[in-house]
Write a protein that holds these residues in place. Structure first.
Motif, PDB file in Angstrom:
ATOM      1  N   ALA A 182      43.899  26.204  43.135  1.00  0.00           N
ATOM      2  CA  ALA A 182      43.149  26.116  41.750  1.00  0.00           C
ATOM      3  C   ALA A 182      41.860  26.754  41.664  1.00  0.00           C
ATOM      4  O   ALA A 182      41.136  27.099  40.691  1.00  0.00           O
ATOM      5  N   GLU A 183      41.079  26.394  42.867  1.00  0.00           N
ATOM      6  CA  GLU A 183      39.530  26.686  42.792  1.00  0.00           C
ATOM      7  C   GLU A 183      39.504  28.419  42.771  1.00  0.00           C
ATOM      8  O   GLU A 183      38.462  28.743  42.632  1.00  0.00           O
ATOM      9  N   ASP A 184      40.540  29.070  43.009  1.00  0.00           N
ATOM     10  CA  ASP A 184      40.675  30.637  43.011  1.00  0.00           C
ATOM     11  C   ASP A 184      41.288  31.165  42.018  1.00  0.00           C
ATOM     12  O   ASP A 184      41.228  32.437  41.822  1.00  0.00           O
ATOM     13  N   ILE A 185      41.714  30.481  41.063  1.00  0.00           N
ATOM     14  CA  ILE A 185      42.250  30.975  39.623  1.00  0.00           C
ATOM     15  C   ILE A 185      41.265  30.428  38.617  1.00  0.00           C
ATOM     16  O   ILE A 185      41.179  29.355  38.283  1.00  0.00           O
ATOM     17  N   THR A 186      40.635  31.691  37.928  1.00  0.00           N
ATOM     18  CA  THR A 186      39.749  31.566  36.790  1.00  0.00           C
ATOM     19  C   THR A 186      40.475  31.520  35.542  1.00  0.00           C
ATOM     20  O   THR A 186      41.508  32.101  35.431  1.00  0.00           O
ATOM     21  N   LEU A 187      39.981  31.097  34.473  1.00  0.00           N
ATOM     22  CA  LEU A 187      40.546  31.061  33.220  1.00  0.00           C
ATOM     23  C   LEU A 187      40.726  32.492  32.841  1.00  0.00           C
ATOM     24  O   LEU A 187      41.567  32.837  32.118  1.00  0.00           O
ATOM     25  N   ALA A 188      39.453  33.422  33.160  1.00  0.00           N
ATOM     26  CA  ALA A 188      39.793  34.815  32.918  1.00  0.00           C
ATOM     27  C   ALA A 188      41.155  35.404  33.436  1.00  0.00           C
ATOM     28  O   ALA A 188      41.662  36.421  32.821  1.00  0.00           O
ATOM     29  N   ASP A 189      41.337  35.020  34.689  1.00  0.00           N
ATOM     30  CA  ASP A 189      42.781  35.372  35.245  1.00  0.00           C
ATOM     31  C   ASP A 189      43.826  35.191  34.354  1.00  0.00           C
ATOM     32  O   ASP A 189      44.807  36.035  34.227  1.00  0.00           O
ATOM     33  N   VAL A 190      43.991  33.848  33.873  1.00  0.00           N
ATOM     34  CA  VAL A 190      45.131  33.519  32.852  1.00  0.00           C
ATOM     35  C   VAL A 190      45.113  34.086  31.741  1.00  0.00           C
ATOM     36  O   VAL A 190      46.075  34.754  31.255  1.00  0.00           O
ATOM     37  N   ILE A 191      44.093  34.461  31.184  1.00  0.00           N
ATOM     38  CA  ILE A 191      43.823  35.035  29.777  1.00  0.00           C
ATOM     39  C   ILE A 191      43.979  36.577  29.950  1.00  0.00           C
ATOM     40  O   ILE A 191      44.812  37.021  29.202  1.00  0.00           O
ATOM     41  N   ALA A 192      43.747  37.109  30.962  1.00  0.00           N
ATOM     42  CA  ALA A 192      44.122  38.426  31.287  1.00  0.00           C
ATOM     43  C   ALA A 192      45.690  38.854  31.254  1.00  0.00           C
ATOM     44  O   ALA A 192      46.070  39.901  30.782  1.00  0.00           O
ATOM     45  N   VAL A 193      46.413  37.917  31.769  1.00  0.00           N
ATOM     46  CA  VAL A 193      47.863  37.920  31.698  1.00  0.00           C
ATOM     47  C   VAL A 193      48.432  37.497  30.438  1.00  0.00           C
ATOM     48  O   VAL A 193      49.235  38.591  30.004  1.00  0.00           O
ATOM     49  N   THR A 194      47.796  36.642  29.691  1.00  0.00           N
ATOM     50  CA  THR A 194      48.445  36.401  28.276  1.00  0.00           C
ATOM     51  C   THR A 194      48.116  37.087  27.296  1.00  0.00           C
ATOM     52  O   THR A 194      48.877  37.405  26.235  1.00  0.00           O
ATOM     53  N   GLU A 195      46.947  37.619  27.230  1.00  0.00           N
ATOM     54  CA  GLU A 195      46.274  38.521  26.278  1.00  0.00           C
ATOM     55  C   GLU A 195      46.180  40.169  26.609  1.00  0.00           C
ATOM     56  O   GLU A 195      46.213  40.808  25.519  1.00  0.00           O
ATOM     57  N   GLY A 196      46.386  40.326  27.809  1.00  0.00           N
ATOM     58  CA  GLY A 196      46.217  41.805  28.202  1.00  0.00           C
ATOM     59  C   GLY A 196      44.871  42.254  27.893  1.00  0.00           C
ATOM     60  O   GLY A 196      44.042  41.425  28.102  1.00  0.00           O
ATOM     61  N   ALA A 197      44.587  43.507  28.413  1.00  0.00           N
ATOM     62  CA  ALA A 197      43.293  44.076  28.458  1.00  0.00           C
ATOM     63  C   ALA A 197      42.700  44.340  27.101  1.00  0.00           C
ATOM     64  O   ALA A 197      43.492  44.616  26.235  1.00  0.00           O
ATOM     65  N   GLU A 198      41.407  43.700  26.856  1.00  0.00           N
ATOM     66  CA  GLU A 198      40.913  43.751  25.551  1.00  0.00           C
ATOM     67  C   GLU A 198      40.264  45.393  25.536  1.00  0.00           C
ATOM     68  O   GLU A 198      39.501  45.672  26.177  1.00  0.00           O
ATOM     69  N   PRO A 199      40.462  45.912  24.249  1.00  0.00           N
ATOM     70  CA  PRO A 199      40.021  47.310  23.967  1.00  0.00           C
ATOM     71  C   PRO A 199      38.769  47.178  23.677  1.00  0.00           C
ATOM     72  O   PRO A 199      37.934  46.229  23.633  1.00  0.00           O
ATOM     73  N   PRO A 200      37.925  48.203  24.283  1.00  0.00           N
ATOM     74  CA  PRO A 200      36.346  48.286  23.871  1.00  0.00           C
ATOM     75  C   PRO A 200      35.980  48.062  22.627  1.00  0.00           C
ATOM     76  O   PRO A 200      36.818  48.228  21.618  1.00  0.00           O
ATOM     77  N   ALA A 201      34.852  47.196  22.435  1.00  0.00           N
ATOM     78  CA  ALA A 201      34.328  46.960  21.056  1.00  0.00           C
ATOM     79  C   ALA A 201      34.202  48.221  20.029  1.00  0.00           C
ATOM     80  O   ALA A 201      33.748  49.203  20.654  1.00  0.00           O
ATOM     81  N   ALA A 202      34.518  48.307  18.970  1.00  0.00           N
ATOM     82  CA  ALA A 202      34.308  49.459  17.883  1.00  0.00           C
ATOM     83  C   ALA A 202      32.871  49.524  17.705  1.00  0.00           C
ATOM     84  O   ALA A 202      32.006  48.701  17.771  1.00  0.00           O
ATOM     85  N   ARG A 203      32.577  50.626  17.542  1.00  0.00           N
ATOM     86  CA  ARG A 203      31.151  51.081  17.303  1.00  0.00           C
ATOM     87  C   ARG A 203      31.001  51.003  15.663  1.00  0.00           C
ATOM     88  O   ARG A 203      31.912  51.444  14.853  1.00  0.00           O
ATOM     89  N   PHE A 204      29.997  50.077  15.304  1.00  0.00           N
ATOM     90  CA  PHE A 204      29.957  50.076  14.042  1.00  0.00           C
ATOM     91  C   PHE A 204      28.958  51.172  13.299  1.00  0.00           C
ATOM     92  O   PHE A 204      27.750  51.620  13.973  1.00  0.00           O
ATOM     93  N   PRO A 205      29.019  51.750  12.161  1.00  0.00           N
ATOM     94  CA  PRO A 205      28.429  52.804  11.557  1.00  0.00           C
ATOM     95  C   PRO A 205      27.162  52.478  10.807  1.00  0.00           C
ATOM     96  O   PRO A 205      26.955  51.355  10.395  1.00  0.00           O
ATOM     97  N   GLY A 206      26.276  53.110  10.690  1.00  0.00           N
ATOM     98  CA  GLY A 206      25.062  52.873   9.613  1.00  0.00           C
ATOM     99  C   GLY A 206      24.363  51.726   9.671  1.00  0.00           C
ATOM    100  O   GLY A 206      24.078  51.388  10.982  1.00  0.00           O
ATOM    101  N   ALA A 207      23.990  51.010   8.872  1.00  0.00           N
ATOM    102  CA  ALA A 207      23.223  49.804   8.895  1.00  0.00           C
ATOM    103  C   ALA A 207      23.832  48.591   9.914  1.00  0.00           C
ATOM    104  O   ALA A 207      23.047  47.930  10.162  1.00  0.00           O
ATOM    105  N   ALA A 208      25.141  48.595   9.870  1.00  0.00           N
ATOM    106  CA  ALA A 208      25.692  47.908  10.907  1.00  0.00           C
ATOM    107  C   ALA A 208      25.818  48.225  12.271  1.00  0.00           C
ATOM    108  O   ALA A 208      26.124  47.236  12.997  1.00  0.00           O
TER     109      ALA A 208
END
Length: 128
Positions: A69-95
């Motif tokens: 359990a010391e070698d398994i992070t929450l990120a390890d589990v989330i990567a399996v259940t959620e999959g890879a997260e796409p890169p953040a979208a670039r906001f245009p203009g004032a945003a």
């Protein structure tokens, strides 16, 4: 950050396995963690395929963690259940400055979840 039901169930199942002294059957995990049985079976299959848990059939079988359990992070589990997260979208203009805020937030979440292990979570007093 939104956590899907699939991820919540996956984390709960992994915590149950982290505290179990012996292999645990899927029906027991589902009942103890209030996870719909078919959903639990699907999640356990994905976690097994990802190498986070192992399984054995039969009356003496069940599921157990593939690593301590010391070698398994929450990120390890989330990567399996959620999959890879796409890169953040670039906001245009004032945003546009929001892009950096979102990237920093994502980096912080990733770092935090990568530091917290199942052992950290299950060693809390309320997890007995």
């Amino acid at each position: 950050m939104r956590i899907s039901a699939r991820t919540q169930y996956g984390l709960r199942a992994m915590c149950a396995l982290a505290t179990a002294p012996a292999p645990v059957h899927a029906h027991q995990i589902a009942a103890d963690q209030h996870i719909p049985r078919r959903f639990c079976d699907s999640i356990l299959l994905h976690l097994r395929r990802a190498g986070l848990i192992r399984s054995q059939r039969g009356p003496d079988g069940g599921y157990w963690l593939a690593r301590p359990a010391e070698d398994i992070t929450l990120a390890d589990v989330i990567a399996v259940t959620e999959g890879a997260e796409p890169p953040a979208a670039r906001f245009p203009g004032a945003a546009a400055p929001l892009t950096e805020v979102w990237e920093r937030l994502h980096d912080y979440e990733t770092a935090l979840l990568g530091e917290v292990t199942l052992a950290d979570v299950t060693s809390q007093p309320s997890c007995s």
